[in-house]
Design an enzyme around this catalytic site. Structure first.
Site, short mmCIF file in Angstrom:
data_model
loop_
_atom_site.label_atom_id
_atom_site.label_comp_id
_atom_site.label_asym_id
_atom_site.label_seq_id
_atom_site.Cartn_x
_atom_site.Cartn_y
_atom_site.Cartn_z
CD GLU A 64 -1.26 17.62 -0.03
OE1 GLU A 64 -2.28 17.54 0.67
OE2 GLU A 64 -0.20 17.07 0.29
CG ASN A 74 -8.27 -10.32 1.54
OD1 ASN A 74 -8.86 -9.29 1.90
ND2 ASN A 74 -7.00 -10.54 1.78
CG ASP A 83 -0.39 9.99 -3.05
OD1 ASP A 83 0.45 10.88 -2.78
OD2 ASP A 83 -1.60 10.07 -2.78
CG ASP A 127 1.86 13.70 0.76
OD1 ASP A 127 0.63 13.77 0.76
OD2 ASP A 127 2.55 13.71 1.81
CG HIS A 164 -6.76 11.38 1.21
ND1 HIS A 164 -6.39 12.18 0.14
CD2 HIS A 164 -5.69 11.31 2.02
CE1 HIS A 164 -5.14 12.56 0.31
NE2 HIS A 164 -4.69 12.05 1.43
CG ASP A 165 -5.67 14.87 3.47
OD1 ASP A 165 -5.56 13.77 4.04
OD2 ASP A 165 -4.76 15.38 2.78
CG ASP A 211 -11.72 -6.72 2.19
OD1 ASP A 211 -10.69 -7.20 1.69
OD2 ASP A 211 -12.27 -7.16 3.23
CG ASP A 216 -8.05 -6.24 -1.39
OD1 ASP A 216 -8.68 -6.14 -2.46
OD2 ASP A 216 -8.42 -6.95 -0.43
CG ASP A 234 -7.87 -7.99 4.78
OD1 ASP A 234 -8.71 -7.30 4.15
OD2 ASP A 234 -6.64 -7.90 4.59
O1 ISL Z 1 -5.16 17.00 6.19
C1 ISL Z 1 -4.96 18.17 6.27
C2 ISL Z 1 -5.94 19.04 6.83
O2 ISL Z 1 -6.65 18.29 7.68
C3 ISL Z 1 -3.76 18.78 5.77
O3 ISL Z 1 -3.19 19.68 6.62
C4 ISL Z 1 -2.80 17.71 5.37
O4 ISL Z 1 -2.10 17.25 6.45
C5 ISL Z 1 -1.90 18.28 4.35
O5 ISL Z 1 -2.75 18.62 3.31
C6 ISL Z 1 -0.90 17.28 3.82
O6 ISL Z 1 -1.57 16.17 3.31
C7 ISL Z 1 -0.85 15.13 2.78
O7 ISL Z 1 0.28 14.77 3.55
C8 ISL Z 1 0.02 14.21 4.83
C9 ISL Z 1 -1.05 13.13 4.81
O8 ISL Z 1 -1.46 12.86 6.11
C10 ISL Z 1 -2.25 13.53 3.99
O9 ISL Z 1 -3.17 12.49 3.93
C11 ISL Z 1 -1.75 13.93 2.64
O10 ISL Z 1 -2.78 14.22 1.73
C12 ISL Z 1 1.33 13.64 5.29
O11 ISL Z 1 1.84 12.77 4.32
CA CA Z 2 -8.42 -6.98 1.85
#
Ligand code: ISL
Ligand code: CA
Length: 570
Positions: A267, A34, A109, A210, A340-341, A32, A40, A36
């Site tokens: 994905e 700034n 993405d 995605d 991130h998931d 971050d 960013d 908030d």
């Molecule tokens: O996050 C998951 C398991 O916990 C997956 O089922 C996930 O929802 C799936 O892999 C799809 O992920 C992607 O599309 C989603 C988004 O929430 C995820 O962050 C993204 O990586 C919807 O856009």
């Molecule tokens: Ca920020």
């Protein structure tokens, strides 16, 4: 020229994205600038040298487009502007320029299975059945006062949301603020291809796509067997790898991707290697690689991810080996153990307490010595761990919060739910990047949008940079090793000891060079004599995660807790 270099020059078609290392940034939690509390683009800019020094070649940014953030940017309301909290288009252009100046690339993405319900297309579509945008989405009449079918959303409840005004439902595989686009409509496809061309003309170097294998749904959208809708594991039949997905991706390649020298990774939920080859086969002009989920599902129980189960190393090896073997020479693998998931790799597959540093390095050794393109998720390179917030109020992720509410309403024990969230919740990966031991881990001068992991005082980038035996510097060495030894990128793979529940051992071979990788996945010391099975003897140790070699007979290797070694054989 060595034989290996000759082989490479004549037989191997060298391609930059096969040799690249990708680093995933989740911008909201990266840096971050700034105060908030939200990461960013200017924040990312200040960390480019840190990333360059690590040795990565490509940065993938999780979505930075305008979004109401129901799902942290995976719900896009304008594909051609930047999320206000993240900065401006000028900030983006500057970032792209500075990434390129450092000889790195930037991948965006691409979230085109769905938009936000606040996207002008959807706002118009919902306003009237006569809207020219109505058919951009998937609308159906209810059947006898209930939803058009019984499919369940990934984020809980039905995939259908009722719209009173038109007395129809729209389909959303994810949250009700993420209506699915109707890819059957050729105008939708044209719009998406035009938008992609626009970004590529801006100079971006590719896309991570995605849930791209969900864009084509089975005709007629039939009911799934079972009364309570469609659990995720069964989705394949109805909306994964659907009837038109390959035609549309081939069109995308023809109208967009094929015109640029870019990298693409799709994905793809629930695909087998055979299905993956339909997306990434070298004889098919679709995508470069996919993210497979077989490994991510290794600890899922019968009712899905929250029902976390113990996993076995033999299964883990079997999955990796299958993908290594079946894609070799035919397509290309992506390599990842978290994003991130997903929970943090060291907490899930290593030991984040007693052997955090050793096991983080051991897992990194795996990812960076297999065939495929390795993806590092932010914080992985300093061994960041899962988080355990005391109350559900501290969690932010829509999937986690919906799951908690639904389950509590069904009468499940909140304590037990918290345990499964600690293990599998997506916020494990989304706590702010730990830059230093200062206030809020050096992530922000303000209050972060999600709390920092309290372990930042010990685990942070400043500490890692100052310690030459840190995980960070080990990643740097691994990345260099890959650049120096084409066998790691292009060589063949052979698994040793398939049934061993403690050790993962394999050979990588290209022309006259053979590497042997030994990984101890357990706290127990293991002794093995691999040379005969390997068909070679050690020439040198190229890399290891312990400072001194262990004692042992020449014929034996003593592997200490989570020890990793990469040998060159003669
Ligand atoms: O996050 C998951 C398991 O916990 C997956 O089922 C996930 O929802 C799936 O892999 C799809 O992920 C992607 O599309 C989603 C988004 O929430 C995820 O962050 C993204 O990586 C919807 O856009
Ligand atoms: Ca920020």
């Amino acid at each position: 020229m060595t034989a290996q270099q000759r082989t490479l020059a004549t037989q191997v078609n060298r391609i930059w994205w096969k040799e690249a290392i990708v680093y995933q940034i989740y911008p909201r939690s990266f840096m971050d600038s700034n105060g908030d509390g939200i990461g960013d683009l200017p924040g990312i800019l200040t960390k480019l040298d840190y990333l360059k020094q690590l040795g990565v070649d490509v940065l993938w940014l999780s979505p930075i487009y305008r979004s109401p953030n129901d799902d942290n940017g995976y719900d896009i309301s304008d594909y051609q502007s930047i999320m206000e909290e993240f900065g401006t288009i000028e900030d983006f252009q500057r970032l792209l320029r500075e990434v390129h100046q450092r000889d790195m690339k930037l991948v965006m993405d691409l979230v085109v299975n769905h938009t936000s319900d606040e996207h002008p297309w959807f706002v118009s579509a919902k306003s009237s059945k006569q809207s020219p945008f109505r058919d951009y989405y998937i609308w159906r009449r209810g059947i006898e006062g209930r939803e058009p079918n019984n499919w369940a959303s990934f984020f809980g409840g039905s995939v259908w949301e009722y719209d009173e005004q038109s007395d129809e439902y729209y389909l959303h595989l994810f949250s009700k603020k993420q209506p699915d686009l109707n890819w059957e409509n050729p105008i939708v496809r044209q719009e998406i291809f035009a938008m992609m061309n626009w970004w590529l003309e801006q100079g971006v170097d590719g896309f991570r796509m995605d849930v791209i294998n969900a864009i084509s749904k089975v005709e007629g959208l039939p009911d799934a067997p079972g009364e309570n809708g469609l659990p995720y594991q069964w989705g394949g039949q109805y909306f994964l790898n659907g009837p038109n997905v390959h035609q549309w991706l081939a069109d995308m390649h023809q109208h967009v991707l094929g015109k640029f020298d870019v990298m693409t990774v799709g994905e793809t939920l629930d695909v087998t290697p055979a299905e993956a080859l339909l997306y990434v086969g070298e004889n098919r002009a679709e995508l470069n690689m996919v993210f497979q989920f077989e490994l991510m599902d290794i600890d899922s129980g019968s009712s899905g991810k929250w029902d976390a189960q113990p996993w076995k190393l033999s299964t883990f090896k079997q999955i990796f080996s299958k993908w290594q073997t079946e894609l070799h020479g035919a397509g290309w693998n992506s390599l990842y153990l978290n994003n991130h998931d997903q929970p943090r790799l060291v907490s899930r597959f290593g030991d984040d307490v007693e052997y955090r540093v050793e096991s983080a390095k051991m897992l990194a050794t795996l990812l960076h010595t297999l065939q495929g393109t390795p993806f590092i998720y932010q914080g992985e390179e300093i061994g960041m761990t899962n988080v355990r917030f005391e109350t559900i109020a501290e969690y932010r992720d829509i999937e986690t919060l919906n799951h908690y509410d639904e389950s509590v309403n069904r009468g499940e024990d909140p304590q037990k739910l918290m345990q499964s969230i600690y293990r599998k919740g997506r916020d494990n990966a989304r706590t702010p990047m730990q830059w230093s031991a200062e206030q809020e881990a050096g992530f922000t001068m303000g209050t972060p949008w999600i709390a920092v992991n309290p372990n930042y005082t010990d685990i942070n980038a400043a500490q890692a940079l100052a310690d030459d035996s840190s995980i960070y510097w080990y990643y740097q060495r691994l990345i260099q090793l890959r650049k120096q030894h084409p066998v790691i990128v292009y060589g063949g793979y052979r698994l040793l000891y398939p049934d061993h529940e403690g050790i993962y051992a394999y050979l990588r071979t290209l022309a006259d060079e053979t590497l042997l990788v030994l990984l101890n996945f357990k706290k127990e010391i293991e002794v093995i004599s691999p040379w005969e099975t390997a068909g070679g003897f050690p020439q040198e140790i190229l890399l290891g995660n312990y400072p001194e070699p262990s004692e042992g007979l020449d014929s034996q290797v003593v592997l200490r807790p989570f020890e990793a070694r990469v040998y060159r054989l003669r």
